[in-house]
Design a protein around this motif. Structure first.
Motif, PDB file in Angstrom:
ATOM      1  N   GLU A  35     -10.801  57.729   9.214  1.00 22.67           N
ATOM      2  CA  GLU A  35     -10.165  56.629   9.995  1.00 22.67           C
ATOM      3  C   GLU A  35     -11.254  55.783  10.303  1.00 22.67           C
ATOM      4  OE1 GLU A  35      -6.718  57.134  12.251  1.00 22.67           O
ATOM      5  OE2 GLU A  35      -6.420  54.881  12.292  1.00 22.67           O
ATOM      6  N   PHE A  36     -12.478  56.329  10.978  1.00 28.55           N
ATOM      7  CA  PHE A  36     -13.573  55.687  11.432  1.00 28.55           C
ATOM      8  C   PHE A  36     -14.065  54.885  10.304  1.00 28.55           C
ATOM      9  CE2 PHE A  36     -14.890  55.881  16.025  1.00 28.55           C
ATOM     10  CZ  PHE A  36     -13.589  56.642  16.529  1.00 28.55           C
ATOM     11  N   LEU A  96     -11.878  52.064   9.107  1.00 28.38           N
ATOM     12  CA  LEU A  96     -12.084  50.856   9.779  1.00 28.38           C
ATOM     13  C   LEU A  96     -13.008  50.187   9.547  1.00 28.38           C
ATOM     14  CD1 LEU A  96     -10.635  52.546  13.142  1.00 28.38           C
ATOM     15  CD2 LEU A  96      -9.118  50.905  11.560  1.00 28.38           C
ATOM     16  N   LEU A  97     -14.063  50.737   9.669  1.00 33.43           N
ATOM     17  CA  LEU A  97     -15.677  50.073   9.428  1.00 33.43           C
ATOM     18  C   LEU A  97     -15.726  49.369   8.115  1.00 33.43           C
ATOM     19  CD1 LEU A  97     -17.777  52.776  11.285  1.00 33.43           C
ATOM     20  CD2 LEU A  97     -17.178  50.536  12.231  1.00 33.43           C
ATOM     21  N   HIS A 119     -12.329  46.626   8.158  1.00 36.45           N
ATOM     22  CA  HIS A 119     -12.250  45.652   9.153  1.00 36.45           C
ATOM     23  C   HIS A 119     -13.321  44.993   9.838  1.00 36.45           C
ATOM     24  CE1 HIS A 119      -7.921  45.894   8.512  1.00 36.45           C
ATOM     25  NE2 HIS A 119      -7.884  47.219   8.550  1.00 36.45           N
ATOM     26  N   SER A 120     -14.577  45.708   9.730  1.00 39.22           N
ATOM     27  CA  SER A 120     -15.538  45.652  10.790  1.00 39.22           C
ATOM     28  C   SER A 120     -16.486  44.578  10.129  1.00 39.22           C
ATOM     29  CB  SER A 120     -16.545  46.801  11.099  1.00 39.22           C
ATOM     30  OG  SER A 120     -17.386  47.171  10.083  1.00 39.22           O
ATOM     31  N   ILE A 121     -17.566  43.964  10.905  1.00 33.66           N
ATOM     32  CA  ILE A 121     -18.639  43.018  10.563  1.00 33.66           C
ATOM     33  C   ILE A 121     -19.295  43.717   9.475  1.00 33.66           C
ATOM     34  CG2 ILE A 121     -20.452  43.875  12.097  1.00 33.66           C
ATOM     35  CD1 ILE A 121     -21.168  41.138  12.440  1.00 33.66           C
ATOM     36  N   LEU A 122     -19.337  45.181   9.314  1.00 37.76           N
ATOM     37  CA  LEU A 122     -20.085  45.951   8.312  1.00 37.76           C
ATOM     38  C   LEU A 122     -19.455  45.524   6.937  1.00 37.76           C
ATOM     39  CD1 LEU A 122     -20.654  49.294  10.099  1.00 37.76           C
ATOM     40  CD2 LEU A 122     -21.964  47.279  10.122  1.00 37.76           C
ATOM     41  N   ALA A 161     -24.338  53.141  13.421  1.00 44.45           N
ATOM     42  CA  ALA A 161     -23.300  52.178  12.547  1.00 44.45           C
ATOM     43  C   ALA A 161     -24.035  50.974  12.134  1.00 44.45           C
ATOM     44  CB  ALA A 161     -21.921  52.023  13.082  1.00 44.45           C
ATOM     45  N   MET A 172     -22.233  49.188  19.032  1.00 45.69           N
ATOM     46  CA  MET A 172     -21.019  48.365  18.303  1.00 45.69           C
ATOM     47  C   MET A 172     -19.497  48.758  19.181  1.00 45.69           C
ATOM     48  SD  MET A 172     -21.755  48.772  14.292  1.00 45.69           S
ATOM     49  CE  MET A 172     -20.306  47.534  13.919  1.00 45.69           C
ATOM     50  N   GLU A 197     -16.764  46.503  19.340  1.00 47.91           N
ATOM     51  CA  GLU A 197     -15.951  46.336  17.840  1.00 47.91           C
ATOM     52  C   GLU A 197     -15.139  47.404  17.761  1.00 47.91           C
ATOM     53  OE1 GLU A 197     -18.516  44.655  14.849  1.00 47.91           O
ATOM     54  OE2 GLU A 197     -16.722  44.661  13.366  1.00 47.91           O
ATOM     55  N   LEU A 200     -11.313  47.680  16.821  1.00 47.99           N
ATOM     56  CA  LEU A 200     -10.748  48.288  15.547  1.00 47.99           C
ATOM     57  C   LEU A 200      -9.772  49.393  15.883  1.00 47.99           C
ATOM     58  CD1 LEU A 200     -14.120  48.863  13.624  1.00 47.99           C
ATOM     59  CD2 LEU A 200     -12.323  47.126  13.324  1.00 47.99           C
TER      60      LEU A 200
END
Lengths: 302, 302
Positions: A164-165, A168-169, A172-175, A216, B161, B164, B168
């Protein structure tokens, strides 16, 4: 005695008709996870999809979220330590001696509960299939489970939100901004072709790093400084989260880790574990059928 | 000499007119972060919002993402160790002796770069305001920065992070399902009233836990087993992520940690740091104005 084995999860439903010796006679799968079933709609749906398999004397055992509060019938969690006998005793009978739901497992540590539902059947199946009495197992997934088995009973386990992490990353994240486009409707895009070198770089960075909250961010800076191409970033990030999960485990020296699951994920965990010198053994998703067959046999021998 | 100090970030733009002694004469803020400015549109927007403050002899210094590749003029990162002199030498002049952009900082560790842009100005402002030469600082945020200052120069820093990850998990993960509704358009909902007991429980669980990938799942099980009410879950999760961030730091024994930022976040970091016996000192967002004033003074003394 034939067994109708079902793995009824949140978003999918798989079934198999098994012969008395465990041979798979036929398999079916449907996008009819419990979230798609309205309250009270389970019996009719079951009849329409699997009714033809339910001959007189056929037993049906159901593993997975069908036993949750939102499922067909709640099967309360079986507290650990638990083995085949405890699972068999904890079956929730929808229809006595005909259709039953397998309970999940629970454990309490440091005042905090942990749970699994569905994975217990797979891990008992793997135990059965490999003929193991003691094992260290991992079931990778959205919520990975690490499991300690002692004398064919689960004595410890823990949940890791690694899958799930990652999602999400990745989504939905800046990454996500510097990665190839992510499509939630396209499974192939969700798990793009693995680039082993970038994956291993991620694992190595997580293992020597100070924690995922920090490591991350390297996905962003390596991209910003053009040290990794866009296409390699998802593999690097996958290595980071799986590496972090491994870093947090206390692995018994020299012991083989049994990895149970679909090939997409077992391949990654096998790569990462081999990278730190841990021997592995992989078991595929058919472990659930072995588990349900073994639970049925436990019932027959009682 | 008057100074026009701007903090031009990704999503917001704040400006202050400062007297020679650093007194704030007037402040303005606009929802005109760099993402809202079209390519080539920076000079005209600047003139329309701040032109009246630019008297003959007025210097304008701009901190933040305005110096990124997507900003007004790229100000390349200044490699650490770096202090006031390095920052002043690295200014990117939009208009010589009139308008300049402050460079961010970069550092390279274990083959991996890390960066900040905007926070350097706040932390130098805090140094100036508190009269410190050596410090351990944290600037909480979407991407928190932990900074080591030695003899008024940044000798080490790292990005976390944490903010963030919180957003999330709070908004998009399975944990969100059992929490009060999250509204991305409502800042008050994004940071609901802090419940200190639940927050401290989260910090404590993170500190003794095996890593966030695992401890995050306790937000779900504590809810599932009705050990924490819905309204307390966001505070508990906030404690988990901030606790994880603290657990990963190597804090010099007995040293005060300087927390720089808005009250919403500094309150939480102060609670968590006090919980582990670390003395703290808080500095608010006006630190950016002190920082830009100090950089201007460095220029004047060269």
């Amino acid at each position: 005695m034939a067994l109708l084995a079902l793995d009824w999860g949140t978003s999918s439903l798989r079934g198999a008709l098994l012969a008395a010796d465990g041979t798979v006679i036929e398999e079916r799968s449907f996008a009819r996870g419990i979230l798609t079933v309205e309250k009270g709609g389970f019996p009719a749906l079951f009849d329409s999809l699997f009714g033809d398999w339910m001959q007189p004397g056929t037993l049906c055992l159901i593993a997975g979220m069908a036993g949750s509060q939102q499922g067909w019938l709640e099967a309360p969690y079986c507290p650990c330590p638990a083995g085949f006998a405890e699972i068999a005793a904890g079956l929730a009978w929808v229809d006595q001696n005909r259709i039953a739901i397998v309970p999940g497992l629970s454990i309490e540590k440091q005042g905090t509960p942990d749970v699994m539902r569905g994975e217990e059947t797979q891990l008992f199946g793997a135990l059965q299939r490999l003929g193991l009495h003691d094992a260290c197992m991992v079931l990778p997934g959205t919520h990975s489970k690490w499991v300690t088995v002692t004398d064919r009973r689960v004595t410890d386990f823990s949940t890791w939100m690694t899958g799930e992490f990652y999602a999400l990353l990745r989504e939905h994240s800046i990454l996500a901004r510097t990665m190839p486009a992510f499509s939630s409707t396209n499974n192939a895009a969700q798990t793009p072709a693995l680039e082993p070198a970038a994956f291993e770089q991620g694992v190595a960075h997580a293992l020597r790093g100070d924690g995922l909250l920090h490591t991350a961010f390297s996905t962003r800076t390596l991209s910003l400084f053009k040290r990794l191409p866009e296409e390699a970033l998802p593999s690097y990030l996958s290595g980071l989260v799986i590496g972090e999960e491994l870093k947090c485990q206390t692995l018994p020296s020299g012991q083989t880790v049994v990895i149970i699951g679909s090939e997409t994920l077992t391949v990654r965990y096998a790569l990462a574990l081999r990278q730190i010198g841990v021997p592995v053994q992989c078991v595929d998703g058919s472990a659930a059928w072995y588990g349900l067959r073994a639970i049925a046999d436990t019932l027959n021998h009682q």
